[in-house]
Design a protein around this motif. Structure first.
Motif, PDB file in Angstrom:
ATOM      1  N   GLN A  31       3.676   1.948  -2.617  1.00 18.56           N
ATOM      2  CA  GLN A  31       4.852   2.640  -3.133  1.00 18.56           C
ATOM      3  C   GLN A  31       5.454   1.912  -4.330  1.00 18.56           C
ATOM      4  N   TYR A 260       7.048   8.916  -1.195  1.00 19.01           N
ATOM      5  CA  TYR A 260       7.841   8.199  -0.200  1.00 19.01           C
ATOM      6  C   TYR A 260       7.628   8.817   1.186  1.00 19.01           C
ATOM      7  N   PRO A 354      11.397   0.687  -2.230  1.00 18.25           N
ATOM      8  CA  PRO A 354      10.394   0.693  -1.155  1.00 18.25           C
ATOM      9  C   PRO A 354      10.731  -0.269  -0.020  1.00 18.25           C
TER      10      PRO A 354
END
Lengths: 386, 216
Positions: A31, A260, A354
């Motif tokens: 991410q 996400y 993240p």
């Protein structure tokens, strides 16, 4: 004490610990790299289309093709709060050619500026030189032009000017001083605005003012304010003027959200499963803790702390992976064309986002196993029934 | 002072009455042995008194407390500070050392880690156990001795021991009993199959089919 028990219990099952950490690290690392690249894409788009393009707001006269006093108008706009720079540009239809071959092209007059509507690919810009021509890479390629070459230039002035012939076309031979690129620039030709304006007979003229802002997101409201507050102008913000850029950016942000969601699912499921299995394997230990006087909330907290602990360790490892990806993609951009290269952004937000998501995912994924741990029936477990 | 009162205790599992109207009392400092055949309900009784299992009916009074009428947090606190439990198989936490196992209840009860570990060392030294020894390498006898030390760490009012010497040789059994039955204020309820162990108690209760009777 609870953290001590949480850590020691995890350490006693190293395979579970490693798998949990790897799961979080992979999610966080992916991410981080992904967010950095998408942020870089957004940055490159804005740089290419706004900073080295038509600015955040394009201001044009409501009456006629040009501002007669474009320099004054630019100075007035530059003084507005939030404006970084106001660049007057003078544009005429034109053509460039060599050895009898001509291509139609906009002829754009630009004066010296920190934010010109192009990026120099080769050569140097000398704005005060009336002989200087900056040519877009598209035409340089088509006409096989290099820096230093002489090229024929035609400018269609329309109304009668000072140094034009009877058909209002200016004919010039100029020297290529630089090759330029950019979304708007690669199919255009640039000359000194001062020189072009003088040739057209309107020394202060500007076809448009490219207004650059410190905050790109202020473009729409500021454009509305300028259109209302300054008579005789239309002002268009970049989101309306270059809607494809706005769409790309919206799409990029949607992709970030989707990624996400994917990472959360990809991390939450194995975390939940591994932590649950860990609880099942430790039932005797949990029953004993409850039997000697630990409360259910203590056992819940121990399990949840394990989830948080592995998420923090995983995020640290993931940050290393993400940093490695960023360094790699900075050297090997995922997209490169002309002057636009998408390189990942190295910024704190790319790591913090993240990390926060991974810790929250761990909290959610770890909640059921923690609850299950707290619900251990010590009587049945210690008797050997469970 | 009466440390433990059990009144008309009932416990049922599936379709079987495991405890049927069990009642007795234990005074401070008294040692009581509980004997009976396997499956007669001794461990269940001990677990109910130890606040690990809930009775279906009846009363358990520990000193001034009626724990089964109180919230679970109160019962946890009583298990920690009022009771000491020696399980049948020791039940130490494998990934902790001997001293960490012993110190755990003291640490949980609010002592600092350092103080709790020092208390653990004080209890383990006379038992001949090195505190740093990982629990998973201890012998059965050593495990039971550590379990006894853990049960004593918070100076409980009532010690419950479920077959503490069940799988021990003579020497180990004697040292475990010596630690368990050391003179003090604590009452002891000791489940055993061994008549020699029962003989060390002040009195013996006999259990059969979930019912209790006392023999001097």
């Amino acid at each position: 004490m609870l953290l001590f028990l949480a850590r020691r219990s995890l350490w006693s099952s190293r395979i579970t610990l490693v798998l949990l950490v790897v799961s979080v690290a992979a999610g966080a690392g992916f991410q981080i790299g992904n967010s950095a690249n998408l942020d870089g894409f957004e940055h490159a788009l804005l740089e290419e289309n706004l900073t080295h393009g038509a600015g955040d707001i394009r201001v044009e006269p409501t009456d006629g093709p040009r501002f007669r006093e474009g320099i004054e108008m630019a100075a007035r706009l530059a003084a507005v709060d939030g404006v970084r720079a106001a660049q007057p540009v003078l544009i005429y239809a034109g053509a460039i050619g060599r050895r009898g071959r001509f291509h139609a092209t906009p002829l754009v007059g630009v004066d010296r500026s920190a934010l010109p509507p192009f990026q120099i690919v080769e050569g140097a810009w000398t704005p005060s030189d009336p002989d200087a021509l900056l040519i877009g890479t598209h035409y340089a390629s088509r006409l096989e032009l290099a820096v230093g070459d002489r090229v024929e230039v035609r400018a269609i002035f329309g109304a009668a000017g000072m140094a034009v012939d009877d058909d209002n076309v200016g004919r010039y031979t100029m020297t290529v001083r630089a090759l330029v690129g950019g979304t708007l620039a690669y199919r255009a030709v640039f000359v000194s605005r001062t020189w072009l304006a003088a040739e057209s007979g309107e020394p202060n003229a500007a076809s448009a003012i490219h207004v650059h802002l410190f905050d790109h997101e202020r473009a729409r409201p500021l454009a509305a304010e300028l259109a209302q507050g300054v008579p005789g102008i239309t002002a268009i913000g970049w989101r309306e003027d270059a809607s494809y850029v706005s769409s790309y950016i919206s799409a990029t942000r949607t992709i970030v959200s989707v990624s996400y969601a994917m990472v959360i699912a990809a991390v939450a499921v194995p975390m939940w499963a591994l932590l649950y299995i860990h609880v099942l394997r430790r039932r005797r230990e949990l029953a004993m803790l409850l039997a000697i006087g630990f409360a259910e909330r203590d056992v819940f907290a121990i399990s949840l702390l394990q989830a948080i602990f592995v998420s923090i360790v995983g995020c640290v490892v993931g940050a290393g992976i993400g940093l490695g990806l960023i360094v790699y993609f900075q050297a090997n951009p995922i997209y490169e064309w002309g002057t636009m290269a998408v390189r990942p952004m190295l910024a704190m937000g790319v790591f913090v986002g993240p990390a926060i998501v991974m810790v929250l995912t761990a909290l959610v994924a770890g909640s059921y196993p923690a609850w299950r741990a707290a619900r251990t029936d010590p009587a049945r477990v210690l008797k050997g029934v469970e | 002072m009466t440390r433990l009162v059990v009144e008309d205790l009932h416990r049922r599992f599936s379709d079987r009455d495991v405890l049927h109207g069990v009642g007795f009392e234990i005074a401070a400092g008294e040692t009581v042995a509980l004997m009976g055949p396997s499956g007669c309900g001794k461990t269940t009784l001990l677990q109910i008194i130890g606040l690990i299992d809930r009775p279906d009916a009846g009363r358990v009074v520990l000193g001034d407390h009626e724990p089964w009428s109180a919230p679970s947090a109160i019962r946890a606190e009583l298990r920690l500070t009022w009771l000491g439990f020696v399980f049948q198989r020791g039940n130490l936490i494998d990934h902790l050392s001997a001293r960490e196992n012993v110190a755990l209840p003291a640490w949980r009860a609010g002592q600092s880690r350092k103080a709790a570990l020092a208390r653990a060392d004080d209890l383990l030294a006379p038992l001949g156990i090195r505190g740093e020894t990982p629990s998973h390498v201890l012998s059965i006898g050593e495990t039971q001795r550590v379990a006894v030390a853990r049960a004593l760490v918070n100076r409980p009012q009532l010690i419950l021991a479920d077959e503490p010497t069940g799988s021990l040789d003579g020497a180990s059994a004697r040292s475990v009993l010596a630690a368990l039955l050391a003179p003090g204020e604590a009452a002891v309820l000791l489940v055993t199959h061994d008549p020699d162990v029962a003989a060390r108690a002040g009195r013996t209760l006999h259990m059969r089919d979930g019912k209790l009777r006392e023999r001097a």
